[in-house]
Design a protein around this motif. Sequence first.
Motif, PDB file in Angstrom:
ATOM      1  N   ARG A 427     -67.735  42.898 -47.507  1.00  0.00           N
ATOM      2  CA  ARG A 427     -67.628  42.709 -48.974  1.00  0.00           C
ATOM      3  C   ARG A 427     -66.334  42.001 -49.355  1.00  0.00           C
ATOM      4  NH1 ARG A 427     -71.663  46.000 -46.929  1.00  0.00           N
ATOM      5  NH2 ARG A 427     -72.980  46.877 -48.581  1.00  0.00           N
ATOM      6  N   LEU A 428     -65.916  41.044 -48.541  1.00  0.00           N
ATOM      7  CA  LEU A 428     -64.696  40.303 -48.832  1.00  0.00           C
ATOM      8  C   LEU A 428     -65.017  39.001 -49.550  1.00  0.00           C
ATOM      9  CD1 LEU A 428     -62.584  40.544 -45.538  1.00  0.00           C
ATOM     10  CD2 LEU A 428     -62.443  41.962 -47.588  1.00  0.00           C
ATOM     11  N   PRO A 429     -64.318  38.672 -50.623  1.00  0.00           N
ATOM     12  CA  PRO A 429     -64.380  37.305 -51.144  1.00  0.00           C
ATOM     13  C   PRO A 429     -63.895  36.343 -50.056  1.00  0.00           C
ATOM     14  CG  PRO A 429     -63.281  38.761 -52.696  1.00  0.00           C
ATOM     15  CD  PRO A 429     -63.440  39.532 -51.427  1.00  0.00           C
ATOM     16  N   VAL A 430     -64.448  35.148 -50.024  1.00  0.00           N
ATOM     17  CA  VAL A 430     -64.094  34.199 -48.964  1.00  0.00           C
ATOM     18  C   VAL A 430     -63.420  32.970 -49.561  1.00  0.00           C
ATOM     19  CG1 VAL A 430     -65.948  34.974 -47.451  1.00  0.00           C
ATOM     20  CG2 VAL A 430     -66.356  33.069 -49.007  1.00  0.00           C
ATOM     21  N   VAL A 431     -62.560  32.375 -48.755  1.00  0.00           N
ATOM     22  CA  VAL A 431     -61.987  31.059 -49.052  1.00  0.00           C
ATOM     23  C   VAL A 431     -62.306  30.188 -47.847  1.00  0.00           C
ATOM     24  CG1 VAL A 431     -59.872  29.751 -49.381  1.00  0.00           C
ATOM     25  CG2 VAL A 431     -60.182  31.908 -50.581  1.00  0.00           C
ATOM     26  N   VAL A 432     -63.118  29.156 -48.048  1.00  0.00           N
ATOM     27  CA  VAL A 432     -63.604  28.343 -46.937  1.00  0.00           C
ATOM     28  C   VAL A 432     -63.319  26.877 -47.207  1.00  0.00           C
ATOM     29  CG1 VAL A 432     -65.440  30.016 -46.484  1.00  0.00           C
ATOM     30  CG2 VAL A 432     -65.934  28.026 -47.905  1.00  0.00           C
ATOM     31  N   ALA A 445     -73.888  31.385 -53.401  1.00  0.00           N
ATOM     32  CA  ALA A 445     -73.769  32.834 -53.540  1.00  0.00           C
ATOM     33  C   ALA A 445     -72.715  33.235 -54.567  1.00  0.00           C
ATOM     34  CB  ALA A 445     -73.430  33.458 -52.182  1.00  0.00           C
ATOM     35  N   GLY A 446     -71.711  32.384 -54.779  1.00  0.00           N
ATOM     36  CA  GLY A 446     -70.637  32.727 -55.708  1.00  0.00           C
ATOM     37  C   GLY A 446     -69.689  33.781 -55.167  1.00  0.00           C
ATOM     38  N   ASN A 447     -69.570  33.875 -53.841  1.00  0.00           N
ATOM     39  CA  ASN A 447     -68.734  34.920 -53.237  1.00  0.00           C
ATOM     40  C   ASN A 447     -67.347  34.426 -52.823  1.00  0.00           C
ATOM     41  OD1 ASN A 447     -69.874  33.288 -51.232  1.00  0.00           O
ATOM     42  ND2 ASN A 447     -69.721  34.899 -49.683  1.00  0.00           N
ATOM     43  N   GLY A 448     -66.956  33.230 -53.284  1.00  0.00           N
ATOM     44  CA  GLY A 448     -65.637  32.748 -52.913  1.00  0.00           C
ATOM     45  C   GLY A 448     -65.339  31.370 -53.456  1.00  0.00           C
ATOM     46  N   GLU A 449     -64.287  30.756 -52.925  1.00  0.00           N
ATOM     47  CA  GLU A 449     -63.831  29.445 -53.348  1.00  0.00           C
ATOM     48  C   GLU A 449     -63.833  28.477 -52.165  1.00  0.00           C
ATOM     49  OE1 GLU A 449     -62.766  28.068 -56.271  1.00  0.00           O
ATOM     50  OE2 GLU A 449     -63.314  29.855 -57.416  1.00  0.00           O
ATOM     51  N   LYS A 475     -68.858  40.677 -56.798  1.00  0.00           N
ATOM     52  CA  LYS A 475     -70.139  40.976 -57.447  1.00  0.00           C
ATOM     53  C   LYS A 475     -71.312  40.317 -56.723  1.00  0.00           C
ATOM     54  CE  LYS A 475     -68.730  41.882 -62.227  1.00  0.00           C
ATOM     55  NZ  LYS A 475     -68.801  41.378 -63.633  1.00  0.00           N
ATOM     56  N   ALA A 476     -71.031  39.220 -56.020  1.00  0.00           N
ATOM     57  CA  ALA A 476     -72.112  38.545 -55.294  1.00  0.00           C
ATOM     58  C   ALA A 476     -72.777  39.489 -54.305  1.00  0.00           C
ATOM     59  CB  ALA A 476     -71.563  37.322 -54.567  1.00  0.00           C
ATOM     60  N   TYR A 477     -72.011  40.429 -53.740  1.00  0.00           N
ATOM     61  CA  TYR A 477     -72.555  41.335 -52.731  1.00  0.00           C
ATOM     62  C   TYR A 477     -73.313  42.507 -53.341  1.00  0.00           C
ATOM     63  CZ  TYR A 477     -69.238  38.664 -49.954  1.00  0.00           C
ATOM     64  OH  TYR A 477     -68.540  37.643 -49.354  1.00  0.00           O
ATOM     65  N   ASP A 478     -73.295  42.610 -54.665  1.00  0.00           N
ATOM     66  CA  ASP A 478     -74.085  43.654 -55.308  1.00  0.00           C
ATOM     67  C   ASP A 478     -75.579  43.341 -55.260  1.00  0.00           C
ATOM     68  OD1 ASP A 478     -71.785  45.017 -55.886  1.00  0.00           O
ATOM     69  OD2 ASP A 478     -71.581  44.213 -57.921  1.00  0.00           O
ATOM     70  N   ARG A 479     -75.902  42.096 -54.988  1.00  0.00           N
ATOM     71  CA  ARG A 479     -77.316  41.717 -54.858  1.00  0.00           C
ATOM     72  C   ARG A 479     -77.805  42.179 -53.486  1.00  0.00           C
ATOM     73  NH1 ARG A 479     -75.265  36.725 -56.603  1.00  0.00           N
ATOM     74  NH2 ARG A 479     -75.967  35.679 -54.696  1.00  0.00           N
ATOM     75  N   ARG A 484     -79.159  41.820 -47.166  1.00  0.00           N
ATOM     76  CA  ARG A 484     -80.343  42.105 -46.350  1.00  0.00           C
ATOM     77  C   ARG A 484     -80.793  40.844 -45.629  1.00  0.00           C
ATOM     78  NH1 ARG A 484     -85.061  44.801 -49.541  1.00  0.00           N
ATOM     79  NH2 ARG A 484     -83.515  46.480 -49.576  1.00  0.00           N
ATOM     80  N   GLN A 485     -80.733  39.718 -46.323  1.00  0.00           N
ATOM     81  CA  GLN A 485     -81.101  38.443 -45.696  1.00  0.00           C
ATOM     82  C   GLN A 485     -80.112  38.086 -44.590  1.00  0.00           C
ATOM     83  OE1 GLN A 485     -81.093  35.209 -48.460  1.00  0.00           O
ATOM     84  NE2 GLN A 485     -81.391  33.647 -46.890  1.00  0.00           N
ATOM     85  N   TRP A 486     -78.831  38.409 -44.794  1.00  0.00           N
ATOM     86  CA  TRP A 486     -77.788  38.093 -43.812  1.00  0.00           C
ATOM     87  C   TRP A 486     -77.540  39.266 -42.871  1.00  0.00           C
ATOM     88  CZ3 TRP A 486     -73.608  35.681 -47.546  1.00  0.00           C
ATOM     89  CH2 TRP A 486     -74.048  34.396 -47.931  1.00  0.00           C
ATOM     90  N   SER A 487     -78.550  40.006 -42.476  1.00  0.00           N
ATOM     91  CA  SER A 487     -78.364  41.174 -41.614  1.00  0.00           C
ATOM     92  C   SER A 487     -79.054  40.957 -40.277  1.00  0.00           C
ATOM     93  CB  SER A 487     -78.919  42.429 -42.287  1.00  0.00           C
ATOM     94  OG  SER A 487     -80.340  42.391 -42.319  1.00  0.00           O
TER      95      SER A 487
END
Length: 507
Positions: A427-432, A445-449, A475-479, A484-487
């Motif tokens: 559940r970490l925000p990412v910077v890529v 996904a909106g999980n980072g920058e 919040k992206a990981y609340d979905r 589940r798709q990335w498991s």
Amino acid sequence: MGSDAGMAEPSPRPALRVVIVTDGALDGDSRAVRVASAADTAGYAVTLVGTGPARSAPPSVTVRDVTVETALGGHRERRPRPGLRWPLAYRGAEAYERRTALLAAYRSLLATRAAELDVMHRPLPLQAFARAGHGLTLAGLAVRAGWTGLRAAQHRAAVERRRTPDTRLDDLAAELARLAFGRRAWRRLDPALLDQEVAYGPVLDAVRPHLIHALGHRALALAIRAALRAEGAGHRIEVVWDAPPHVPAATRRAAVVDDALLRSYAREADGVVTVGDRLAGELLVRHGLSTLPTVARNTPPATRVTGRRDAGVRARCRLGPDVPLLVHTGPVTPDRGASTVVEALPKLYDLHAAFVVPDPDDPYLAELRDRASRIGVHARLHVVRYVPVPEIPAFLSSADIGVLPVHQLPHHQTVLATRYYEYAHARLPVVVSDVRAMAAATLEAGNGEVFRARDTADFVRAVGAVLTNPRRYRKAYDRVELLRQWSWQTESAPLLDLYARLLGPLR
């Protein structure tokens, strides 16, 4: 006529044996561990074969630690054939080691003699005579040290050239071998592969598996040869090739070796699995496969992560819960962009950076530490050793950001890195960096920058944006469907379907 009670119970069908083999270290190989866990859970009798222990493997999985000697592969370095470029070099490792050891021993003896002359009381003429003799011996040692040092330096240079055969003459020799030997050029150009055959072959033959899951093309070659030997003895082995993204070879010699191995064995696999849809299409075309490879991304299993701020990587770095912390996992190499993280720390004030690595003593990591010291941020740079594979998401979850600052290279463009999925399950925000696959997934996904690769200022901007409003990205990981798709529970299903098609259904 006998009664039903007197009839013998049918003997249970023995479990189908599956071997997961890698030519590298098992400890920290998340792909090998996850494949073994999935096959074990499905009911196969699983054996992991590779070098070193496998602390992360399930207890019910058998681990075979293989030791690969360097009798053939190390010959180039032990007898480097100095030639005209290094004419004074020692002709072998034994002579080099003996001469340098003798020089060190003589230095120690003469140092002892000098101390003896200082403490022993003798008549002045005898003392002068002894010191004159000692001085002549020192002069002789200096000459000998210079000669030995020159030959030793040339020997080391010759060995280093043999380790990295990238001159034009080396390239020409590789091309001639390719033309002369074709698919068998690997035997001539990389004898270390024969060392692997000597080490792995007997182990694979002894297990007598029904299926070998080979991680990488070098393991594939070992598996195909084992399958041929077994078929000659009347035992059928199915071979699954697990093909990773293609990484360009460092030298022309290595490229010819890889090409020869793939031409020899890629089409011999009974099934192919890989880690991305686009990569599957590339493999189909490049190797002329009969069917599209199965896709099973290397994702962690879906588990509940507590996200405690006083545990995991934060506790290992001895940081309080309010100290901002970014984490970078995996081996540290120049093309993975770790230098961008270090260069950004002076502009990110209180932020700390943790590198979770397999080898804390890696030479490139030492260079990064030196750079951090020169720019005054060494106290905010932490190096942490790997944890067992199943513990990775929970271990990382106490950090604030997961970073993937990789450079724009072809093998980074097509698939998401394993680390990306591990950050997501933590559940970490990412910077890529703006590598195609990661940038697209992050923006969707909106999980980072996303920042421009190699651009330190843009990296600082992206990290600052996440630290300013981390909840927005978490919040992206609340979905539920995203994780589940990335498991691994989802991704391993096609792999087990492939096993069932090759081996038949399990009872």
